[in-house]
Design a protein around this motif. Structure first.
Motif, PDB file in Angstrom:
ATOM      1  N   ASP A  77      12.072   6.328   6.699  1.00 19.13           N
ATOM      2  CA  ASP A  77      12.858   7.380   5.985  1.00 19.13           C
ATOM      3  C   ASP A  77      11.807   8.456   5.402  1.00 19.13           C
ATOM      4  N   ARG A  78      10.585   8.226   5.576  1.00 17.06           N
ATOM      5  CA  ARG A  78       9.690   9.580   5.417  1.00 17.06           C
ATOM      6  C   ARG A  78       9.398  10.391   6.723  1.00 17.06           C
ATOM      7  N   TYR A  89       0.736  -1.193   0.128  1.00 16.31           N
ATOM      8  CA  TYR A  89      -0.036  -0.030   0.108  1.00 16.31           C
ATOM      9  C   TYR A  89       1.002   1.208  -0.092  1.00 16.31           C
ATOM     10  N   HIS A  90       2.040   1.213   0.712  1.00 20.21           N
ATOM     11  CA  HIS A  90       2.769   2.598   0.776  1.00 20.21           C
ATOM     12  C   HIS A  90       3.852   2.529  -0.187  1.00 20.21           C
ATOM     13  N   GLY A  91       3.870   1.454  -1.060  1.00 20.15           N
ATOM     14  CA  GLY A  91       4.967   1.471  -2.222  1.00 20.15           C
ATOM     15  C   GLY A  91       6.182   1.005  -1.622  1.00 20.15           C
ATOM     16  N   LYS A  92       6.150   0.239  -0.787  1.00 18.40           N
ATOM     17  CA  LYS A  92       7.616  -0.393  -0.405  1.00 18.40           C
ATOM     18  C   LYS A  92       7.733  -1.869  -0.777  1.00 18.40           C
ATOM     19  N   THR A 102      -1.002   6.976   8.588  1.00 21.35           N
ATOM     20  CA  THR A 102       0.138   7.326   8.897  1.00 21.35           C
ATOM     21  C   THR A 102       0.379   8.527   9.956  1.00 21.35           C
ATOM     22  N   GLY A 103       1.164   8.556  10.903  1.00 19.12           N
ATOM     23  CA  GLY A 103       1.459   9.726  11.937  1.00 19.12           C
ATOM     24  C   GLY A 103       2.714  10.025  12.045  1.00 19.12           C
ATOM     25  N   ARG A 104       3.024  11.191  12.763  1.00 23.32           N
ATOM     26  CA  ARG A 104       4.332  11.960  12.848  1.00 23.32           C
ATOM     27  C   ARG A 104       4.606  11.891  14.175  1.00 23.32           C
ATOM     28  N   ASP A 105       5.730  10.991  14.572  1.00 22.69           N
ATOM     29  CA  ASP A 105       6.218  11.086  16.190  1.00 22.69           C
ATOM     30  C   ASP A 105       6.869  12.309  16.340  1.00 22.69           C
ATOM     31  N   LYS A 157       7.146   1.601  13.050  1.00 22.89           N
ATOM     32  CA  LYS A 157       8.203   2.669  13.089  1.00 22.89           C
ATOM     33  C   LYS A 157       8.956   2.664  12.018  1.00 22.89           C
ATOM     34  N   GLU A 158       9.337   1.393  11.431  1.00 18.30           N
ATOM     35  CA  GLU A 158      10.411   1.091  10.549  1.00 18.30           C
ATOM     36  C   GLU A 158      10.181   1.191   9.173  1.00 18.30           C
TER      37      GLU A 158
END
Length: 501
Positions: free
Chosen positions: A341-342, A265-268, A354-357, A336-337
């Motif tokens: 990188d984003r 889903y996230h392009g990984k 998605t969230g930002r810590d 987390k991992e």
């Protein structure tokens, strides 16, 4: 929704109005204390009309306390139900009893998000629900065209509570909770003349655990309440299958396909579709990966070298990270991992979020963005609808989630939680002894709280008739109904399941 320490998660859910009929609260309750012997149940009821599944339906909405008493007739607990019943009443119509999980979660998620006649509108594309006001809309995806609905809030959730000096812990446990919910169902059937109606039971997250335990209480004796079907949404039945504890390898196997589709889903990761990539991940997890994990430290370096790039392909994580993790990645580390990188984390209930810590260097995420992204809207909607629209008058706080503690995980017979805990055999026995009982299982691809592969594992064990188990999958997570397309699909799937009896 279920506790973090056992490897699953919190989860996790009108038109013309007539004047309300509200029973007065007794004086003691208004002071925050419920008297016992003279306890008077609180209730409110109004009639509405709506269109559901393309059919115009007039129905009553009734919020009321179901008072449970001991053998001496002393009131012990008030469990609040919210019932939506088509008018005029038809005892041949199915009735479906629904609840959420936690344990400690009220039924607002399924009620205000999926199946109730009104729903709260929050963003459908995995964004935060922001600030009020939150739109409360007619819900054409409600199931009221095919079944009456009774939402149940166990003790300690919603407005439900113990009475007098009753210890609420008397109701907090796998078996204790199931007995009280089964008692409420029997009471509602008696008071509403519905003993011979087709009956369905439905739960989400720990609510699926509750469903299996309640089935045992309803069908496990000679005083049966036979069911036509059980609806399992975001299923957790086998707690060993997903427990991320040292020494347990099975959790890595059952979680891997969820990691794979989330990475996609996230392009990984690369794959043609979530369903196709999930199947590839299942085959890898059950085959080479399971064989490697079960060998433990007896696995050779050549085997490690063969597994590492395949595991990287499915998880979207670097081979270096996988080597450092000994090829065993916990869910929290994955959140987390994957997008480190984003500078982002991914959700636990729904990996699309998605969230930002606070910082990007930590071991795990600060919080679950897929839970704090929806909770405010649902809480506001439940309070507004039940209090203002239906007219339920109470000074009690509505407990959305977290209202219970010290849950007793022992099953009937006294087995300790430290033993292997699974309630799936309850469903298997009920199905073997009731040839008309069917299971409907709804799973979101991006759900780490109750991974779809763990649900498949639990429900394919010996003793569960596979020809009466139906799986459906959704392009979202734990609460698939937050996505508009999946709410409609879930409604259509469950509607067809009920009609197919």
């Amino acid at each position: 929704m279920i506790p973090r320490h056992i490897g699953a998660a919190f989860a996790a859910l009108a038109l013309a109005m007539l004047p309300a009929t509200v029973h007065a609260k007794n004086e003691a309750e208004s002071k925050g204390h419920s008297a016992s012997a003279d306890y008077e149940a609180n209730s409110a009821s109004r009639s509405f009309t709506g269109t559901f599944g393309g059919r115009r339906v007039r129905y009553s909405a009734t919020v009321e306390e179901q008072v449970l008493k001991d053998d001496k007739g002393t009131p012990k607990a008030a469990i609040v139900t919210t019932a939506y019943v088509a008018e005029p009443r038809d005892t041949n119509r199915p009735v479906t009893f629904l609840f959420n999980g936690g344990p400690g979660s009220a039924s607002l998620w399924l009620q205000m998000g999926a199946f109730g006649p009104m729903r709260v509108a929050i963003p459908s594309d995995a964004r935060d629900d922001g600030s009020p006001p939150y739109p409360i809309l007619d819900n054409p995806d409600s199931l009221l065209d095919v079944t009456d609905l009774v939402f149940i809030d166990p003790v300690g959730t919603g407005f439900s509570h113990a009475i007098g000096d009753t210890d609420p812990k008397d109701y907090w446990g796998v078996t204790k909770d199931a007995k009280s919910v089964a008692q409420v169902i029997r009471k509602w059937l008696s008071e509403n003349g519905r003993w011979n109606s087709p009956k369905y039971l439905g739960g989400e997250s720990y609510g699926t655990t509750r469903s299996a335990a309640v089935v045992k209480e309803l069908e496990g004796s000679y005083n049966d309440v036979a069911l036509n079907g059980v609806i399992l949404i975001s299923t957790v039945l086998d707690f060993g299958a997903g427990a991320e504890t040292e020494g347990n390898e099975l959790g890595y196997i059952t979680t891997l396909p969820s990691m794979a589709v989330t990475a996609l889903y996230h392009g990984k990761a690369q794959g043609s579709s979530p369903a196709a990539f999930a199947q590839e991940a299942r085959e890898f997890a059950l085959g080479p990966y399971a064989a490697f994990l079960l060998k433990g430290q007896m696995a050779s370096q050549a085997e490690r070298d063969a597994i590492r790039p395949q595991l990287a392909r499915f998880t979207g994580l670097s081979e270096r990270f996988l080597e450092l993790a000994d090829m065993r990645v916990s869910s929290a580390r994955f959140y987390k991992e994957l997008l480190r990188d984003r500078g982002l984390t991914v959700g636990r209930l729904d990996g699309r979020y998605t969230g930002r810590d606070y910082d990007n260097a930590g071991e795990g995420p600060d919080n679950d963005p897929s839970f704090y992204g929806i909770d405010a809207g649902y809480t506001a909607a439940a309070n507004s609808y039940l209090r203002d629209t239906v007219g339920y008058d109470t000074e009690r706080n509505y407990v959305t989630i977290g209202g219970v503690s010290d849950w007793d995980w022992r099953l009937a017979g006294g087995r300790d939680f430290n033993a292997y805990l699974t309630v799936a055999p309850y469903l298997g026995r009920a199905m073997r002894e009731n040839s008309g009982l069917r299971l409907f299982v709804a799973q979101g691809w991006y759900d780490f709280a109750t991974p779809f592969f763990a649900a498949e594992y639990a429900l394919t064990r010996t003793g569960i008739p596979q020809d009466r188990v139906q799986f459906e999958y959704y392009d979202s997570g734990h609460m698939m109904y937050v996505r508009n397309e999946d709410r409609r699909k879930l409604s259509e799937d469950v509607r067809a399941f009920i009609r197919g009896r």
